[in-house]
Enzyme design. Structure first.
Site, PDB file in Angstrom:
ATOM      1  N   ARG A  64      -2.202  -9.567  -4.732  1.00 35.78           N
ATOM      2  CA  ARG A  64      -3.654  -9.707  -4.586  1.00 35.78           C
ATOM      3  C   ARG A  64      -4.237  -9.988  -5.965  1.00 35.78           C
ATOM      4  O   ARG A  64      -3.606  -9.646  -6.980  1.00 35.78           O
ATOM      5  CB  ARG A  64      -4.255  -8.398  -4.054  1.00 35.78           C
ATOM      6  CG  ARG A  64      -3.817  -8.076  -2.648  1.00 35.78           C
ATOM      7  CD  ARG A  64      -4.328  -6.722  -2.187  1.00 35.78           C
ATOM      8  NE  ARG A  64      -3.782  -6.413  -0.883  1.00 35.78           N
ATOM      9  CZ  ARG A  64      -3.413  -5.204  -0.498  1.00 35.78           C
ATOM     10  NH1 ARG A  64      -3.541  -4.159  -1.293  1.00 35.78           N
ATOM     11  NH2 ARG A  64      -2.917  -5.019   0.702  1.00 35.78           N
ATOM     12  N   ARG A 157     -12.580  -4.468   1.454  1.00 41.77           N
ATOM     13  CA  ARG A 157     -11.645  -4.788   0.367  1.00 41.77           C
ATOM     14  C   ARG A 157     -11.410  -6.291   0.271  1.00 41.77           C
ATOM     15  O   ARG A 157     -11.087  -6.800  -0.806  1.00 41.77           O
ATOM     16  CB  ARG A 157     -10.326  -4.036   0.593  1.00 41.77           C
ATOM     17  CG  ARG A 157      -9.428  -4.035  -0.624  1.00 41.77           C
ATOM     18  CD  ARG A 157      -8.234  -3.125  -0.452  1.00 41.77           C
ATOM     19  NE  ARG A 157      -7.286  -3.644   0.539  1.00 41.77           N
ATOM     20  CZ  ARG A 157      -6.186  -3.017   0.926  1.00 41.77           C
ATOM     21  NH1 ARG A 157      -5.901  -1.822   0.424  1.00 41.77           N
ATOM     22  NH2 ARG A 157      -5.379  -3.555   1.823  1.00 41.77           N
ATOM     23  N   ARG A 168      -2.707  -4.456  10.571  1.00 38.79           N
ATOM     24  CA  ARG A 168      -2.809  -3.193   9.814  1.00 38.79           C
ATOM     25  C   ARG A 168      -3.534  -2.122  10.635  1.00 38.79           C
ATOM     26  O   ARG A 168      -3.182  -0.947  10.588  1.00 38.79           O
ATOM     27  CB  ARG A 168      -3.499  -3.440   8.463  1.00 38.79           C
ATOM     28  CG  ARG A 168      -2.537  -4.048   7.451  1.00 38.79           C
ATOM     29  CD  ARG A 168      -3.178  -4.606   6.215  1.00 38.79           C
ATOM     30  NE  ARG A 168      -2.175  -5.298   5.413  1.00 38.79           N
ATOM     31  CZ  ARG A 168      -1.651  -4.847   4.276  1.00 38.79           C
ATOM     32  NH1 ARG A 168      -2.077  -3.727   3.757  1.00 38.79           N
ATOM     33  NH2 ARG A 168      -0.708  -5.535   3.642  1.00 38.79           N
TER      34      ARG A 168
HETATM   35  N1  LIG Z   1     -13.723   7.710   0.209  1.00 34.25           N
HETATM   36  C1  LIG Z   1     -13.990   6.404   0.218  1.00 34.25           C
HETATM   37  N2  LIG Z   1     -15.193   5.978   0.601  1.00 34.25           N
HETATM   38  C2  LIG Z   1     -15.497   4.663   0.633  1.00 34.25           C
HETATM   39  N3  LIG Z   1     -14.617   3.672   0.297  1.00 34.25           N
HETATM   40  C3  LIG Z   1     -13.389   4.048  -0.076  1.00 34.25           C
HETATM   41  C4  LIG Z   1     -12.991   5.419  -0.141  1.00 34.25           C
HETATM   42  N4  LIG Z   1     -11.708   5.470  -0.542  1.00 34.25           N
HETATM   43  C5  LIG Z   1     -11.307   4.199  -0.737  1.00 34.25           C
HETATM   44  N5  LIG Z   1     -12.305   3.333  -0.467  1.00 34.25           N
HETATM   45  C6  LIG Z   1     -12.268   1.862  -0.497  1.00 34.25           C
HETATM   46  O1  LIG Z   1     -11.504   1.457   0.630  1.00 34.25           O
HETATM   47  C7  LIG Z   1     -10.714   0.317   0.319  1.00 34.25           C
HETATM   48  C8  LIG Z   1      -9.256   0.628   0.610  1.00 34.25           C
HETATM   49  O2  LIG Z   1      -8.783   1.581  -0.349  1.00 34.25           O
HETATM   50  P1  LIG Z   1      -7.324   1.467  -0.980  1.00 34.25           P
HETATM   51  O3  LIG Z   1      -7.029   0.070  -1.381  1.00 34.25           O
HETATM   52  O4  LIG Z   1      -7.223   2.522  -2.016  1.00 34.25           O
HETATM   53  O5  LIG Z   1      -6.454   1.854   0.306  1.00 34.25           O
HETATM   54  P2  LIG Z   1      -4.896   2.037   0.450  1.00 34.25           P
HETATM   55  O6  LIG Z   1      -4.676   3.206   1.329  1.00 34.25           O
HETATM   56  O7  LIG Z   1      -4.246   2.087  -0.884  1.00 34.25           O
HETATM   57  O8  LIG Z   1      -4.474   0.722   1.208  1.00 34.25           O
HETATM   58  P3  LIG Z   1      -3.043  -0.053   1.192  1.00 34.25           P
HETATM   59  O9  LIG Z   1      -2.069   0.859   1.821  1.00 34.25           O
HETATM   60  O10 LIG Z   1      -3.326  -1.272   1.982  1.00 34.25           O
HETATM   61  O11 LIG Z   1      -2.704  -0.355  -0.235  1.00 34.25           O
HETATM   62  C9  LIG Z   1     -10.970  -0.027  -1.139  1.00 34.25           C
HETATM   63  O12 LIG Z   1     -11.929  -1.076  -1.190  1.00 34.25           O
HETATM   64  C10 LIG Z   1     -11.553   1.270  -1.704  1.00 34.25           C
HETATM   65  O13 LIG Z   1     -12.446   1.023  -2.767  1.00 34.25           O
HETATM   66  N1  LIG Z   2       8.241   2.098   3.329  1.00 32.61           N
HETATM   67  C1  LIG Z   2       7.541   1.650   2.273  1.00 32.61           C
HETATM   68  N2  LIG Z   2       6.236   1.387   2.403  1.00 32.61           N
HETATM   69  C2  LIG Z   2       5.586   0.969   1.305  1.00 32.61           C
HETATM   70  C3  LIG Z   2       6.202   0.809   0.069  1.00 32.61           C
HETATM   71  N3  LIG Z   2       5.290   0.373  -0.832  1.00 32.61           N
HETATM   72  C4  LIG Z   2       4.123   0.303  -0.172  1.00 32.61           C
HETATM   73  N4  LIG Z   2       4.297   0.654   1.116  1.00 32.61           N
HETATM   74  C5  LIG Z   2       3.293   0.725   2.178  1.00 32.61           C
HETATM   75  O1  LIG Z   2       3.022  -0.567   2.635  1.00 32.61           O
HETATM   76  C6  LIG Z   2       1.737  -0.591   3.233  1.00 32.61           C
HETATM   77  C7  LIG Z   2       0.983  -1.820   2.814  1.00 32.61           C
HETATM   78  O2  LIG Z   2       0.793  -1.854   1.432  1.00 32.61           O
HETATM   79  P1  LIG Z   2      -0.113  -3.004   0.759  1.00 32.61           P
HETATM   80  O3  LIG Z   2      -0.016  -2.772  -0.716  1.00 32.61           O
HETATM   81  O4  LIG Z   2       0.428  -4.316   1.193  1.00 32.61           O
HETATM   82  O5  LIG Z   2      -1.507  -2.807   1.289  1.00 32.61           O
HETATM   83  C8  LIG Z   2       1.043   0.705   2.796  1.00 32.61           C
HETATM   84  O6  LIG Z   2       1.013   1.581   3.910  1.00 32.61           O
HETATM   85  C9  LIG Z   2       1.958   1.262   1.741  1.00 32.61           C
HETATM   86  O7  LIG Z   2       1.974   2.685   1.744  1.00 32.61           O
HETATM   87  C10 LIG Z   2       7.590   1.111  -0.018  1.00 32.61           C
HETATM   88  O8  LIG Z   2       8.243   1.005  -1.068  1.00 32.61           O
HETATM   89  N5  LIG Z   2       8.204   1.528   1.101  1.00 32.61           N
END
Ligand SMILES: Nc1ncnc2c1ncn2[C@@H]1O[C@H](COP(=O)(O)OP(=O)(O)OP(=O)(O)O)[C@@H](O)[C@H]1O
Ligand SMILES: Nc1nc2c(ncn2[C@@H]2O[C@H](COP(=O)(O)O)[C@@H](O)[C@H]2O)c(=O)[nH]1
Length: 213
Positions: A64, A157, A168
């Site tokens: 991204r 996002r 998703r």
């Molecule tokens: N408590 C919250 N309130 C509002 N927005 C939030 C909150 N927590 C996270 N966000 C926003 O929600 C979006 C998704 O958060 P984030 O990318 O951290 O999710 P993630 O669980 O890491 O997703 P992925 O598994 O796809 O990487 C982001 O734009 C983030 O800024």
């Molecule tokens: N089993 C695994 N899941 C993973 C790993 N690294 C990330 N993740 C999960 O993938 C989804 C999507 O991630 P994104 O960055 O494309 O949004 C998210 O639920 C992560 O927790 C891994 O090494 N193994």
């Protein structure tokens, strides 16, 4: 579905504990895509420099904007990743929303070699695969307050196509159902208000993880 996760069997069978299984207990963070895992982890890693280290996963998805190869992920392609899986270089792998993701042994080793508590971010299938190994982490699930809020966050996002948002959300429904399965997670944190969720995460980690080293 797990394409392959060849690590758990040989290790369990050999009875040997490799170096990446020693040291303070790692922390596995899981939860639906868009729940806020990365947001919370980025803050934690910044606030606790020298304490926690991130296990950099491999993925076949495209980076991204702003994501850095080797920091956010090791971005790779399916052929290369499958070859490495076949060589036994991964602790666990999973197919998620049309892409392959996985934790390599060296990702965990690199963090532990620095004396840091290793944090892994994996999906719920990854949690189940890790449970078959000797890694023995603390398992934390980060959940959204509702599927509607999750959808808003994923759309906000603005990193996914409509098709990927739908896939998703489909994965998220399963995750939200399964996260309360007895024994699967040590704690489930609902990320409604970000500051409150971060406070909760810190207090859980202080209680369980920082003591276990
Ligand atoms: N408590 C919250 N309130 C509002 N927005 C939030 C909150 N927590 C996270 N966000 C926003 O929600 C979006 C998704 O958060 P984030 O990318 O951290 O999710 P993630 O669980 O890491 O997703 P992925 O598994 O796809 O990487 C982001 O734009 C983030 O800024
Ligand atoms: N089993 C695994 N899941 C993973 C790993 N690294 C990330 N993740 C999960 O993938 C989804 C999507 O991630 P994104 O960055 O494309 O949004 C998210 O639920 C992560 O927790 C891994 O090494 N193994």
């Amino acid at each position: 579905a797990c394409p392959t996760h060849p690590l758990s069997e040989p290790i369990m069978a050999s009875g040997k504990v490799p170096s990446f299984f020693s040291g303070p207990r790692p922390v596995v963070i899981s939860g639906p895509s868009g729940a806020g895992k990365s947001t919370l982890l980025k803050k934690l890693l910044k606030d606790y420099k020298g304490v926690f280290g991130f296990s950099v996963s491999h993925t076949t998805r495209d980076p991204r904007p702003g994501e850095v190869d080797g920091k956010d992920y090791h971005f790779t392609n399916r052929k290369a990743m499958q070859e490495d899986i076949d060589k036994g270089e991964f602790i666990e792998t999973d197919e998620f929303s049309g892409n392959l993701y996985g934790t390599s042994k060296s990702a965990v080793q690199d963090v532990r070699a620095k004396g840091l508590i290793c944090i892994l971010d994996v999906d719920i299938a990854g949690v189940r695969h890790i449970k078959e190994t000797n890694l023995d982490p603390i398992y934390i699930s980060i959940q959204p307050p509702s599927i509607e809020v999750l959808e808003e966050r994923l759309r906000g996002r603005a990193t996914e196509t409509e098709e990927k948002i739908q896939s998703r959300l489909e994965e998220a429904r399963t995750d939200m159902e399964e996260c309360n399965e007895p024994g699967l997670f040590d704690i489930v944190i609902v990320n409604s208000d970000l500051d409150e969720a971060y406070e909760k995460l810190q207090s859980v980690l202080k209680e369980v993880s920082l003591k276990s080293g």
